[in-house]
Motif scaffolding. Structure first.
Motif, PDB file in Angstrom:
ATOM      1  N   CYS A 134       0.882  -1.265   0.021  1.00 20.93           N
ATOM      2  CA  CYS A 134       0.025   0.208   0.075  1.00 20.93           C
ATOM      3  C   CYS A 134       1.092   1.047   0.033  1.00 20.93           C
ATOM      4  O   CYS A 134       1.787   1.322   0.501  1.00 20.93           O
ATOM      5  N   LEU A 135       0.454   2.519  -0.639  1.00 22.72           N
ATOM      6  CA  LEU A 135       1.130   3.507  -0.584  1.00 22.72           C
ATOM      7  C   LEU A 135       0.235   4.805  -0.144  1.00 22.72           C
ATOM      8  O   LEU A 135      -1.084   4.764  -0.447  1.00 22.72           O
ATOM      9  N   PRO A 136       0.860   5.697   0.628  1.00 21.86           N
ATOM     10  CA  PRO A 136       0.236   6.871   1.017  1.00 21.86           C
ATOM     11  C   PRO A 136      -0.456   7.866  -0.075  1.00 21.86           C
ATOM     12  O   PRO A 136      -1.323   8.584   0.303  1.00 21.86           O
ATOM     13  N   ASN A 137       0.075   7.671  -1.163  1.00 24.29           N
ATOM     14  CA  ASN A 137      -0.280   8.596  -2.385  1.00 24.29           C
ATOM     15  C   ASN A 137      -1.250   7.905  -3.271  1.00 24.29           C
ATOM     16  O   ASN A 137      -1.362   8.533  -4.184  1.00 24.29           O
ATOM     17  N   LEU A 138      -1.503   6.508  -3.331  1.00 23.72           N
ATOM     18  CA  LEU A 138      -2.449   5.834  -4.197  1.00 23.72           C
ATOM     19  C   LEU A 138      -3.582   5.505  -3.340  1.00 23.72           C
ATOM     20  O   LEU A 138      -3.658   4.812  -2.573  1.00 23.72           O
ATOM     21  N   PHE A 139      -4.800   6.213  -4.133  1.00 23.01           N
ATOM     22  CA  PHE A 139      -6.064   5.651  -3.608  1.00 23.01           C
ATOM     23  C   PHE A 139      -6.896   4.913  -4.594  1.00 23.01           C
ATOM     24  O   PHE A 139      -6.764   5.267  -5.895  1.00 23.01           O
ATOM     25  N   VAL A 140      -7.962   4.098  -4.074  1.00 22.44           N
ATOM     26  CA  VAL A 140      -8.634   3.263  -4.981  1.00 22.44           C
ATOM     27  C   VAL A 140      -9.984   3.567  -4.749  1.00 22.44           C
ATOM     28  O   VAL A 140     -10.595   3.609  -3.755  1.00 22.44           O
ATOM     29  N   LEU A 141     -10.503   4.248  -5.935  1.00 22.69           N
ATOM     30  CA  LEU A 141     -11.919   4.839  -5.702  1.00 22.69           C
ATOM     31  C   LEU A 141     -13.154   3.954  -6.186  1.00 22.69           C
ATOM     32  O   LEU A 141     -14.035   4.102  -6.058  1.00 22.69           O
ATOM     33  N   GLY A 142     -12.738   2.708  -6.775  1.00 20.72           N
ATOM     34  CA  GLY A 142     -13.720   1.743  -7.278  1.00 20.72           C
ATOM     35  C   GLY A 142     -13.777   0.797  -6.156  1.00 20.72           C
ATOM     36  O   GLY A 142     -14.933   0.862  -5.669  1.00 20.72           O
ATOM     37  N   TRP A 143     -12.991  -0.194  -6.045  1.00 21.19           N
ATOM     38  CA  TRP A 143     -13.305  -1.284  -5.296  1.00 21.19           C
ATOM     39  C   TRP A 143     -12.048  -2.116  -5.156  1.00 21.19           C
ATOM     40  O   TRP A 143     -11.248  -2.133  -5.729  1.00 21.19           O
ATOM     41  N   GLN A 144     -11.717  -2.561  -3.947  1.00 16.70           N
ATOM     42  CA  GLN A 144     -10.750  -3.495  -3.874  1.00 16.70           C
ATOM     43  C   GLN A 144     -11.016  -4.926  -4.617  1.00 16.70           C
ATOM     44  O   GLN A 144     -12.325  -5.176  -4.460  1.00 16.70           O
ATOM     45  N   ASN A 145     -10.310  -5.482  -5.475  1.00 14.77           N
ATOM     46  CA  ASN A 145     -10.621  -6.359  -6.262  1.00 14.77           C
ATOM     47  C   ASN A 145     -11.484  -7.627  -5.834  1.00 14.77           C
ATOM     48  O   ASN A 145     -12.272  -8.063  -6.212  1.00 14.77           O
ATOM     49  N   ASP A 146     -11.099  -7.913  -4.531  1.00 18.79           N
ATOM     50  CA  ASP A 146     -11.805  -9.068  -3.865  1.00 18.79           C
ATOM     51  C   ASP A 146     -13.247  -8.749  -3.461  1.00 18.79           C
ATOM     52  O   ASP A 146     -14.021  -9.688  -3.481  1.00 18.79           O
ATOM     53  N   SER A 147     -13.718  -7.706  -3.334  1.00 20.67           N
ATOM     54  CA  SER A 147     -14.702  -7.152  -2.522  1.00 20.67           C
ATOM     55  C   SER A 147     -16.097  -7.599  -3.240  1.00 20.67           C
ATOM     56  O   SER A 147     -17.124  -8.166  -2.612  1.00 20.67           O
ATOM     57  N   MET A 148     -16.422  -7.502  -4.409  1.00 18.19           N
ATOM     58  CA  MET A 148     -17.620  -7.817  -5.118  1.00 18.19           C
ATOM     59  C   MET A 148     -17.901  -9.224  -5.441  1.00 18.19           C
ATOM     60  O   MET A 148     -18.854  -9.935  -5.263  1.00 18.19           O
ATOM     61  N   SER A 149     -16.557 -10.106  -5.520  1.00 21.70           N
ATOM     62  CA  SER A 149     -16.676 -11.467  -5.329  1.00 21.70           C
ATOM     63  C   SER A 149     -17.034 -11.862  -4.094  1.00 21.70           C
ATOM     64  O   SER A 149     -17.764 -13.093  -3.779  1.00 21.70           O
ATOM     65  N   GLU A 150     -16.604 -11.234  -2.901  1.00 19.92           N
ATOM     66  CA  GLU A 150     -16.913 -11.705  -1.536  1.00 19.92           C
ATOM     67  C   GLU A 150     -18.291 -11.575  -1.157  1.00 19.92           C
ATOM     68  O   GLU A 150     -18.988 -12.520  -0.784  1.00 19.92           O
ATOM     69  N   ALA A 151     -18.974 -10.552  -1.685  1.00 19.20           N
ATOM     70  CA  ALA A 151     -20.295 -10.185  -1.444  1.00 19.20           C
ATOM     71  C   ALA A 151     -21.235 -11.619  -2.280  1.00 19.20           C
ATOM     72  O   ALA A 151     -21.987 -12.105  -1.783  1.00 19.20           O
TER      73      ALA A 151
END
Length: 391
Positions: A134-151
């Motif tokens: 993880c980086l302090p200057n990189l932000f994910v605005l969509g989703w963490q890759n696993d999340s929709m599949s976890e749902a």
């Protein structure tokens, strides 16, 4: 001495004017994503969402004129890395938006880290950058890759399916997706198949899947690839017989192509055109009016990024020269800007914390519509946050 003093005074005035102009310089944004080939619709939607947001903000972010430089990564990691390098070294951008597919983002990561430039991923959220990378200057605005599949893993489990067959493209995001599904499914799948990225013919894999006699199917295929897969599944007579679950396959672009061929498909998502909040209603209506089509989840990331940057730059008084300060403002603004998803915030690893839903494609009049089946998760966090050293 008086002439010398006047000279110093004039020099001070020039310096002050230069500093003021620098403080109010244009905000330079570099957008990079896949804008050609069978997955081009994904990148185009992200770009169109970004530009619509900037337009609604009067062409400015935080009160300053926004200048957007666009480039096509062609879904090639080396090309994406070269674009990011150009944005940083030649174009001198203040922010990078988009960043393409997970395999492309991973190739861009080193340059993003070394430069310190603020970067907003509007699609990819690969597991490594959610955890130890993880980086302090990189932000994910969509989703963490696993999340929709976890749902979907939880939803499929709750429906009582015990022999689900899993299929995905063979790259970082595909592996993350199936890992996420299995994490909440809680049982061994009937089988787990990875296919070539960009593959269009699935007849052999569908035949193999039929032989396994699963009681449900979960897949991760996007854009034109997903359209081809569903059509071939329907041609095989399986869309009517086999419960079909997916994520990132069903969106406004694929539904335009598939129409009634997608009826019955169930998918996981943090957003839908039907979510009832003022910002989402404004977004959907304006996107359709401007582009002549409904927005997708990918357009959401681009659109939200405009409003997030507007809020963050306002916090900075319009100044963007200090990348660390801007990154801190982005992190803070993440919990307060008007997201079309309603509730949203960044976790300590700069991944989204958001609600996740199960939706189904249904017949609606002469066409198709979406029906919300369940809110599967509330304020869902990814599985890797504890591995991230950021606090």
């Amino acid at each position: 001495m008086q002439a010398y003093a006047r000279g110093l005074s004039a020099l001070a005035a020039v310096v002050a004017l230069t500093a003021a102009n620098a403080a109010m310089a244009d905000i330079r944004i570099g957008f990079t994503g896949v804008l050609s080939g069978p997955q081009a619709a994904l990148g185009q939607d992200q770009y169109d969402g970004l530009m619509l947001g900037i337009e609604q903000l009067g062409g400015s972010l935080g009160g300053q004129k926004a200048v957007v430089i666009r480039d096509d990564d062609q879904l090639k990691p080396d090309v994406g890395a070269q674009i990011v390098q150009k944005f940083i070294e030649k174009d001198k951008v203040d922010v990078i938006v988009g960043l393409g597919f997970s395999n492309v983002l991973m190739a861009e990561l080193r340059r993003i880290k070394e430069s310190g430039v603020v970067a907003l991923s509007t699609n990819a959220g690969p597991a490594p950058i959610a955890g130890r990378m993880c980086l302090p200057n990189l932000f994910v605005l969509g989703w963490q890759n696993d999340s929709m599949s976890e749902a979907m893993g939880k939803y499929v489990k709750d429906q009582g399916y015990k022999r689900t067959y899993l299929m995905s493209s063979n790259y970082q995001a595909g592996k993350d997706k199936l890992a996420g599904f299995k994490r909440f499914y809680g049982a061994a799948p009937a089988d787990e198949i990875y296919t070539q990225l960009g593959q269009l013919d699935y007849s052999a894999e569908i035949s193999r899947m039929q032989s396994a006699s699963p009681d449900a199917l979960f897949v991760f295929y996007t854009g034109g690839v997903g359209v081809n897969f569903v059509r071939q599944l329907r041609q095989a007579g399986l869309m009517e017989k086999l419960p079909f679950f997916s994520e990132s396959l069903i969106d406004s672009n694929t539904l335009t192509a598939l129409k009634e061929q997608a009826v019955g498909a169930i998918y996981g998502t943090p957003w839908a055109t039907t979510l009832d909040n003022p910002q989402n209603r404004k977004f959907v209506e304006a996107f359709k009016a401007k582009y002549g089509r409904l927005p997708s989840e990918y357009a959401v990331g681009g659109y939200d990024s405009a409003f997030l940057l507007d809020a963050a730059i306002k916090q900075q008084g319009g100044k963007v020269g200090d990348s660390k300060a801007l990154a801190a403002a982005v992190k803070s603004a993440g919990a307060n800007f008007p997201s079309v998803r309603g509730k949203f915030r960044f976790n300590t690893n700069n991944m989204p914390v958001q609600d996740l839903y199960a939706y189904q494609v249904v017949k609606e009049g002469e066409g198709v519509g979406l029906k919300q089946l369940a809110k599967v998760f509330t304020d869902h966090q990814d599985a890797y946050v504890a591995d991230c050293p950021l606090k």
